[in-house]
Design a protein around this motif. Structure first.
Motif, mmCIF file in Angstrom:
data_model
loop_
_atom_site.group_PDB
_atom_site.id
_atom_site.type_symbol
_atom_site.label_atom_id
_atom_site.label_comp_id
_atom_site.label_asym_id
_atom_site.label_seq_id
_atom_site.Cartn_x
_atom_site.Cartn_y
_atom_site.Cartn_z
ATOM 1 N N GLN A 74 69.889 74.468 -19.524
ATOM 2 C CA GLN A 74 68.549 75.051 -19.475
ATOM 3 C C GLN A 74 67.773 74.558 -20.689
ATOM 4 N N PRO A 75 66.566 74.053 -20.460
ATOM 5 C CA PRO A 75 65.889 73.340 -21.547
ATOM 6 C C PRO A 75 65.147 74.225 -22.543
ATOM 7 N N GLU A 76 65.068 73.694 -23.753
ATOM 8 C CA GLU A 76 64.139 74.162 -24.770
ATOM 9 C C GLU A 76 62.825 73.392 -24.551
ATOM 10 N N THR A 77 61.730 73.925 -25.083
ATOM 11 C CA THR A 77 60.454 73.195 -25.069
ATOM 12 C C THR A 77 60.496 72.126 -26.155
ATOM 13 N N PHE A 78 59.949 70.951 -25.860
ATOM 14 C CA PHE A 78 59.944 69.863 -26.840
ATOM 15 C C PHE A 78 59.328 70.331 -28.164
ATOM 16 N N SER A 79 60.042 70.097 -29.252
ATOM 17 C CA SER A 79 59.478 70.360 -30.578
ATOM 18 C C SER A 79 58.507 69.233 -30.919
ATOM 19 N N THR A 80 57.710 69.437 -31.949
ATOM 20 C CA THR A 80 56.743 68.420 -32.379
ATOM 21 C C THR A 80 57.445 67.103 -32.700
ATOM 22 N N GLU A 81 58.585 67.187 -33.410
ATOM 23 C CA GLU A 81 59.301 65.967 -33.822
ATOM 24 C C GLU A 81 59.884 65.234 -32.613
ATOM 25 N N ILE A 82 60.506 65.975 -31.694
ATOM 26 C CA ILE A 82 61.122 65.328 -30.528
ATOM 27 C C ILE A 82 60.049 64.773 -29.599
ATOM 28 N N LEU A 83 58.934 65.481 -29.467
ATOM 29 C CA LEU A 83 57.826 64.979 -28.659
ATOM 30 C C LEU A 83 57.278 63.677 -29.254
ATOM 31 N N GLY A 84 57.172 63.619 -30.580
ATOM 32 C CA GLY A 84 56.711 62.396 -31.244
ATOM 33 C C GLY A 84 57.646 61.221 -30.987
ATOM 34 N N LEU A 85 58.955 61.461 -31.056
ATOM 35 C CA LEU A 85 59.929 60.400 -30.767
ATOM 36 C C LEU A 85 59.863 59.974 -29.304
ATOM 37 N N LYS A 86 59.673 60.930 -28.429
ATOM 38 C CA LYS A 86 59.545 60.625 -26.990
ATOM 39 C C LYS A 86 58.354 59.708 -26.762
ATOM 40 N N GLN A 87 57.214 60.034 -27.364
ATOM 41 C CA GLN A 87 56.015 59.222 -27.176
ATOM 42 C C GLN A 87 56.182 57.825 -27.771
ATOM 43 N N GLN A 88 56.823 57.728 -28.925
ATOM 44 C CA GLN A 88 57.059 56.420 -29.554
ATOM 45 C C GLN A 88 57.978 55.563 -28.677
ATOM 46 N N THR A 89 58.984 56.206 -28.076
ATOM 47 C CA THR A 89 59.915 55.491 -27.197
ATOM 48 C C THR A 89 59.221 55.069 -25.907
ATOM 49 N N GLU A 90 58.355 55.938 -25.383
ATOM 50 C CA GLU A 90 57.615 55.611 -24.156
ATOM 51 C C GLU A 90 56.679 54.429 -24.359
ATOM 52 N N GLU A 91 56.054 54.356 -25.542
ATOM 53 C CA GLU A 91 55.155 53.225 -25.839
ATOM 54 C C GLU A 91 55.909 51.904 -25.810
#
Length: 194
Positions: A74-91
């Motif tokens: 069951q998931p946690e909501t993305f933290s600011t840091e993990i969301l930032g890494l996700k966006q950097q990886t997506e780019e």
């Protein structure tokens, strides 16, 4: 950004040793180590329930869950840091990821056995993007049909490894135990669940 491509049959594998600066990687390691709600859950292995040899946390977009080895995450909501890494990886990859499984390997006794990320919910040829923070560990690959085909990468602090194409059909990977003294390592693995 410097990347290393590995020429493996039946696979696409890219490695970016300097995906994050040392300063950013140091900051993220310390922050995530302290702030992630780490858990040690039991998994089913050969019919037996055993504690996972690592600590984990799962992050995802709303409404998404993930099941592997008999575990329903069951998931946690993305933290600011993990969301930032996700966006950097997506780019870098041009893939929209919607989940992140985070593992903490506390020392050389913590590990992940041979497996492929081939669950149906990941789609036919999933892209798996894996960021390493902390201690350097050896990540190993072996071909499912040819026991002579093997590879390993020493995953560096701040690095990104991308597995894609038909790799999960033909290759297994693991992070083995080691008797060497190693520092704790955090691994963030981004996936897209269909």
């Amino acid at each position: 950004m410097k990347s290393e491509n590995f020429s493996l049959p039946d696979a696409e594998l890219q490695y970016f040793p300097d995906f994050l600066s040392n300063e950013k990687a140091d900051f993220l390691f310390e922050k995530l180590l302290k702030e992630i709600p780490w858990q040690q859950q039991n998994i089913k292995l050969f019919g037996n329930e055993i504690p996972q040899p690592r600590l984990t946390a799962f992050y995802a977009e709303k409404g998404i869950s993930y099941t592997y080895s008999g575990l329903q995450l069951q998931p946690e909501t993305f933290s600011t840091e993990i969301l930032g890494l996700k966006q950097q990886t997506e780019e870098l990859t041009s893939i929209d990821f919607n989940t992140c499984l985070v593992n903490l390997y506390r020392d050389g006794r913590d590990s992940m056995g041979w497996h492929a990320d081939n669950e149906k919910v990941l789609g036919k040829n999933p892209v798996i993007a894996s960021i390493s923070l902390g201690g350097v560990r050896s990540f190993q690959f072996k071909h499912k049909n040819n026991k002579n085909l093997k590879e390993k990468i020493e995953l560096q602090h701040g690095s990104l490894l991308i597995m894609k194409g038909s790799m999960q059909h033909f290759w297994k990977h693991q992070l083995p135990k080691t008797k060497k003294e190693v520092s704790p390592r955090i691994n963030l693995t981004f996936r897209k669940i269909q």
